[in-house]
Motif scaffolding. Structure first.
Motif, PDB file in Angstrom:
ATOM      1  N   MET A   1       0.833  -1.189   0.000  1.00  0.00           N
ATOM      2  CA  MET A   1       0.000   0.000   0.000  1.00  0.00           C
ATOM      3  C   MET A   1       0.873   1.245   0.000  1.00  0.00           C
ATOM      4  SD  MET A   1      -3.107  -0.786   2.707  1.00  0.00           S
ATOM      5  CE  MET A   1      -1.986  -1.081   4.064  1.00  0.00           C
ATOM      6  N   LYS A   2       0.303   2.316  -0.490  1.00  0.00           N
ATOM      7  CA  LYS A   2       0.956   3.620  -0.441  1.00  0.00           C
ATOM      8  C   LYS A   2       0.315   4.441   0.660  1.00  0.00           C
ATOM      9  CE  LYS A   2       2.498   4.009  -5.212  1.00  0.00           C
ATOM     10  NZ  LYS A   2       2.509   4.844  -6.424  1.00  0.00           N
ATOM     11  N   ILE A   3       1.160   4.992   1.531  1.00  0.00           N
ATOM     12  CA  ILE A   3       0.692   5.758   2.677  1.00  0.00           C
ATOM     13  C   ILE A   3       1.230   7.176   2.564  1.00  0.00           C
ATOM     14  CG2 ILE A   3       0.708   5.947   5.189  1.00  0.00           C
ATOM     15  CD1 ILE A   3       1.289   2.891   5.234  1.00  0.00           C
ATOM     16  N   ALA A   4       0.326   8.149   2.577  1.00  0.00           N
ATOM     17  CA  ALA A   4       0.708   9.564   2.565  1.00  0.00           C
ATOM     18  C   ALA A   4       0.442  10.134   3.942  1.00  0.00           C
ATOM     19  CB  ALA A   4      -0.086  10.330   1.515  1.00  0.00           C
ATOM     20  N   ILE A   5       1.479  10.655   4.571  1.00  0.00           N
ATOM     21  CA  ILE A   5       1.351  11.279   5.883  1.00  0.00           C
ATOM     22  C   ILE A   5       1.364  12.786   5.681  1.00  0.00           C
ATOM     23  CG2 ILE A   5       2.368  11.541   8.172  1.00  0.00           C
ATOM     24  CD1 ILE A   5       3.655   8.771   7.769  1.00  0.00           C
ATOM     25  N   ILE A   6       0.239  13.423   6.022  1.00  0.00           N
ATOM     26  CA  ILE A   6       0.148  14.870   5.897  1.00  0.00           C
ATOM     27  C   ILE A   6       0.537  15.471   7.247  1.00  0.00           C
ATOM     28  CG2 ILE A   6      -1.296  16.829   5.239  1.00  0.00           C
ATOM     29  CD1 ILE A   6      -1.000  14.625   3.050  1.00  0.00           C
ATOM     30  N   GLY A   7       1.668  16.135   7.264  1.00  0.00           N
ATOM     31  CA  GLY A   7       2.213  16.695   8.493  1.00  0.00           C
ATOM     32  C   GLY A   7       3.596  16.121   8.722  1.00  0.00           C
ATOM     33  N   ASN A   8       4.590  16.991   8.797  1.00  0.00           N
ATOM     34  CA  ASN A   8       5.967  16.523   8.960  1.00  0.00           C
ATOM     35  C   ASN A   8       6.594  16.999  10.265  1.00  0.00           C
ATOM     36  OD1 ASN A   8       6.183  19.187   8.168  1.00  0.00           O
ATOM     37  ND2 ASN A   8       7.129  18.733   6.198  1.00  0.00           N
ATOM     38  N   GLY A   9       5.735  17.178  11.270  1.00  0.00           N
ATOM     39  CA  GLY A   9       6.232  17.502  12.606  1.00  0.00           C
ATOM     40  C   GLY A   9       6.672  16.236  13.318  1.00  0.00           C
ATOM     41  N   ASN A  10       6.735  16.296  14.648  1.00  0.00           N
ATOM     42  CA  ASN A  10       7.199  15.145  15.426  1.00  0.00           C
ATOM     43  C   ASN A  10       6.366  13.889  15.195  1.00  0.00           C
ATOM     44  OD1 ASN A  10       9.244  16.677  16.555  1.00  0.00           O
ATOM     45  ND2 ASN A  10       8.076  17.169  18.395  1.00  0.00           N
ATOM     46  N   VAL A  11       5.047  14.043  15.188  1.00  0.00           N
ATOM     47  CA  VAL A  11       4.179  12.873  15.008  1.00  0.00           C
ATOM     48  C   VAL A  11       4.269  12.344  13.580  1.00  0.00           C
ATOM     49  CG1 VAL A  11       1.793  12.042  15.045  1.00  0.00           C
ATOM     50  CG2 VAL A  11       2.622  13.513  16.874  1.00  0.00           C
ATOM     51  N   GLY A  12       4.152  13.229  12.599  1.00  0.00           N
ATOM     52  CA  GLY A  12       4.227  12.788  11.205  1.00  0.00           C
ATOM     53  C   GLY A  12       5.555  12.144  10.875  1.00  0.00           C
ATOM     54  N   SER A  13       6.644  12.777  11.286  1.00  0.00           N
ATOM     55  CA  SER A  13       7.974  12.210  11.034  1.00  0.00           C
ATOM     56  C   SER A  13       8.171  10.901  11.783  1.00  0.00           C
ATOM     57  CB  SER A  13       9.064  13.200  11.461  1.00  0.00           C
ATOM     58  OG  SER A  13       8.972  14.381  10.716  1.00  0.00           O
ATOM     59  N   GLY A  14       7.662  10.835  13.007  1.00  0.00           N
ATOM     60  CA  GLY A  14       7.780   9.613  13.791  1.00  0.00           C
ATOM     61  C   GLY A  14       7.011   8.464  13.176  1.00  0.00           C
ATOM     62  N   LEU A  15       5.779   8.740  12.750  1.00  0.00           N
ATOM     63  CA  LEU A  15       5.002   7.699  12.080  1.00  0.00           C
ATOM     64  C   LEU A  15       5.677   7.251  10.784  1.00  0.00           C
ATOM     65  CD1 LEU A  15       1.347   8.922  12.660  1.00  0.00           C
ATOM     66  CD2 LEU A  15       2.304   6.725  13.387  1.00  0.00           C
ATOM     67  N   ALA A  16       6.235   8.202  10.049  1.00  0.00           N
ATOM     68  CA  ALA A  16       6.954   7.841   8.820  1.00  0.00           C
ATOM     69  C   ALA A  16       8.111   6.914   9.144  1.00  0.00           C
ATOM     70  CB  ALA A  16       7.456   9.100   8.116  1.00  0.00           C
ATOM     71  N   ASN A  17       8.808   7.174  10.238  1.00  0.00           N
ATOM     72  CA  ASN A  17       9.935   6.347  10.646  1.00  0.00           C
ATOM     73  C   ASN A  17       9.504   4.904  10.898  1.00  0.00           C
ATOM     74  OD1 ASN A  17      12.633   5.729  11.703  1.00  0.00           O
ATOM     75  ND2 ASN A  17      11.650   5.756  13.706  1.00  0.00           N
ATOM     76  N   ILE A  18       8.452   4.720  11.684  1.00  0.00           N
ATOM     77  CA  ILE A  18       8.068   3.344  12.017  1.00  0.00           C
ATOM     78  C   ILE A  18       7.365   2.643  10.867  1.00  0.00           C
ATOM     79  CG2 ILE A  18       7.998   3.728  14.504  1.00  0.00           C
ATOM     80  CD1 ILE A  18       4.839   3.539  14.072  1.00  0.00           C
ATOM     81  N   LEU A  19       6.551   3.384  10.109  1.00  0.00           N
ATOM     82  CA  LEU A  19       5.828   2.745   9.008  1.00  0.00           C
ATOM     83  C   LEU A  19       6.739   2.420   7.831  1.00  0.00           C
ATOM     84  CD1 LEU A  19       2.490   4.765   9.115  1.00  0.00           C
ATOM     85  CD2 LEU A  19       2.925   2.454   9.990  1.00  0.00           C
ATOM     86  N   SER A  20       7.841   3.151   7.694  1.00  0.00           N
ATOM     87  CA  SER A  20       8.783   2.856   6.606  1.00  0.00           C
ATOM     88  C   SER A  20       9.513   1.539   6.845  1.00  0.00           C
ATOM     89  CB  SER A  20       9.775   4.002   6.424  1.00  0.00           C
ATOM     90  OG  SER A  20      10.607   4.117   7.562  1.00  0.00           O
ATOM     91  N   LYS A  21       9.418   1.005   8.062  1.00  0.00           N
ATOM     92  CA  LYS A  21      10.024  -0.298   8.359  1.00  0.00           C
ATOM     93  C   LYS A  21       9.123  -1.461   7.946  1.00  0.00           C
ATOM     94  CE  LYS A  21      12.585   1.770  12.156  1.00  0.00           C
ATOM     95  NZ  LYS A  21      12.745   1.893  13.607  1.00  0.00           N
ATOM     96  N   THR A  22       7.920  -1.154   7.492  1.00  0.00           N
ATOM     97  CA  THR A  22       7.015  -2.172   6.959  1.00  0.00           C
ATOM     98  C   THR A  22       7.257  -2.280   5.455  1.00  0.00           C
ATOM     99  OG1 THR A  22       5.191  -0.650   6.450  1.00  0.00           O
ATOM    100  CG2 THR A  22       5.295  -1.518   8.716  1.00  0.00           C
ATOM    101  N   GLN A  23       6.496  -3.121   4.779  1.00  0.00           N
ATOM    102  CA  GLN A  23       6.678  -3.284   3.336  1.00  0.00           C
ATOM    103  C   GLN A  23       5.961  -2.201   2.526  1.00  0.00           C
ATOM    104  OE1 GLN A  23       4.553  -5.125   5.139  1.00  0.00           O
ATOM    105  NE2 GLN A  23       2.744  -5.636   3.956  1.00  0.00           N
ATOM    106  N   HIS A  24       5.341  -1.244   3.209  1.00  0.00           N
ATOM    107  CA  HIS A  24       4.547  -0.237   2.515  1.00  0.00           C
ATOM    108  C   HIS A  24       5.393   0.966   2.091  1.00  0.00           C
ATOM    109  CE1 HIS A  24       1.174  -2.633   3.754  1.00  0.00           C
ATOM    110  NE2 HIS A  24       1.555  -2.528   5.012  1.00  0.00           N
ATOM    111  N   GLU A  25       4.925   1.643   1.074  1.00  0.00           N
ATOM    112  CA  GLU A  25       5.584   2.861   0.582  1.00  0.00           C
ATOM    113  C   GLU A  25       5.027   4.052   1.352  1.00  0.00           C
ATOM    114  OE1 GLU A  25       5.626   5.417  -3.539  1.00  0.00           O
ATOM    115  OE2 GLU A  25       5.525   3.225  -3.703  1.00  0.00           O
ATOM    116  N   VAL A  26       5.906   4.804   2.004  1.00  0.00           N
ATOM    117  CA  VAL A  26       5.482   5.888   2.892  1.00  0.00           C
ATOM    118  C   VAL A  26       6.090   7.206   2.437  1.00  0.00           C
ATOM    119  CG1 VAL A  26       5.468   6.723   5.274  1.00  0.00           C
ATOM    120  CG2 VAL A  26       5.355   4.261   4.829  1.00  0.00           C
ATOM    121  N   GLY A  27       5.260   8.234   2.373  1.00  0.00           N
ATOM    122  CA  GLY A  27       5.735   9.578   2.064  1.00  0.00           C
ATOM    123  C   GLY A  27       5.159  10.571   3.052  1.00  0.00           C
TER     124      GLY A  27
END
Length: 192
Positions: A1-27
């Motif tokens: 799946m492709k996951i778009a995270i809107i917001g690049n603050g602490n929460v958005g960046s943190g979620l991107a960090n953990i979700l990028s360790k899955t097989q999904h494409e994260v931006g």
């Protein structure tokens, strides 16, 4: 799946960090980025912004058919109270802003600092409570949360966000106002 995270603050960046360790494409995308393009290409869109930004984001794209995860806690600017509660929630308000989307409440009781670690406290995975009216969307987010290392807890329909957001606010109060720090998280113990 492709996951778009809107917001690049602490929460958005943190979620991107953990979700990028899955097989999904994260931006990760800021509110000034091309949100419409990000949403068009995504299967899941995470609103990782303060609640007050939701209307602006909703106006930037067509969310029809998308799973939209709301991680916000609708706290006042001075963090002394919730803006909404008991009869509605931020998640339900966002659902009204993005008709045709499958809105899910999740990840709102986790401090961003946990995303840099192993998502565990005392050796147990952090729980995230997942609420949505659409069962398929709820199951998809529970699976995503488990893949990232959380223990997902099915919280039922989206209206449960009326309780989950005060739980997130209580966590904030314990962490910051009562000095317990950010290495805490709520956990429910269920009988076997």
């Amino acid at each position: 799946m492709k996951i778009a995270i809107i917001g690049n603050g602490n929460v958005g960046s943190g979620l991107a960090n953990i979700l990028s360790k899955t097989q999904h494409e994260v931006g990760t995308f800021g509110r000034a980025d091309d949100v419409a393009k990000a949403v068009t290409e995504a299967d899941i869109v995470i609103f990782a912004t303060p609640y007050g930004a939701a209307a602006e984001i909703a106006d930037q794209a067509d969310f029809t058919g998308k799973i939209v995860i709301d991680v916000s806690n609708p706290v006042t600017e001075d963090f002394s109270a919730l803006q909404l509660g008991t009869t509605t929630s931020a998640a339900e308000a966002i659902a009204a802003l993005v008709p045709g989307a499958f809105v899910v409440k999740a990840f709102n009781t986790i401090f961003a600092q946990h995303y840099a670690g192993d998502l565990k406290l005392d050796g147990q995975p952090l729980q995230t409570f997942v609420a949505a009216d659409d069962e398929t969307a709820r199951d998809t987010v529970k699976t995503l949360a488990a893949e990232a290392g959380f223990e997902p807890v099915d919280a039922g329909p989206l209206s449960t966000a009326r309780q989950l957001e005060p739980l997130g606010f209580l966590n904030i109060q314990f962490g910051y106002v009562h000095g317990k720090g950010t290495e805490i998280a709520p956990r429910w113990q269920f009988a076997a």
